[in-house]
Design a protein around this motif. Structure first.
Motif: not given
Length: 54
Positions: A12-19, A21-33
């Motif tokens: 969900q975090a990856i999808i929300l960030l992509a909306k 314009g922020v492209q992240v992978n799973e590892k980066e999204a986990k760190i952000i969360l």
């Protein structure tokens, strides 16, 4: 870091960030969360009242 009440999945975090314009992978999204949950946890702590002595 382990949070029991996680309400946002990594996907969900990856999808929300992509909306936005922020492209992240799973590892980066986990760190952000984890950072956001940590900030949220420390922000909700009740503040200690300071007692002024005369």
């Amino acid at each position: 870091m382990n949070f029991i009440d996680k309400n946002v999945s990594v996907e969900q975090a990856i999808i929300l960030l992509a909306k936005k314009g922020v492209q992240v992978n799973e590892k980066e999204a986990k760190i952000i969360l984890e950072l956001l949950y940590l900030v949220s946890k420390s922000y909700n702590k009740p503040k200690e009242e300071k007692i002024l002595e005369p």
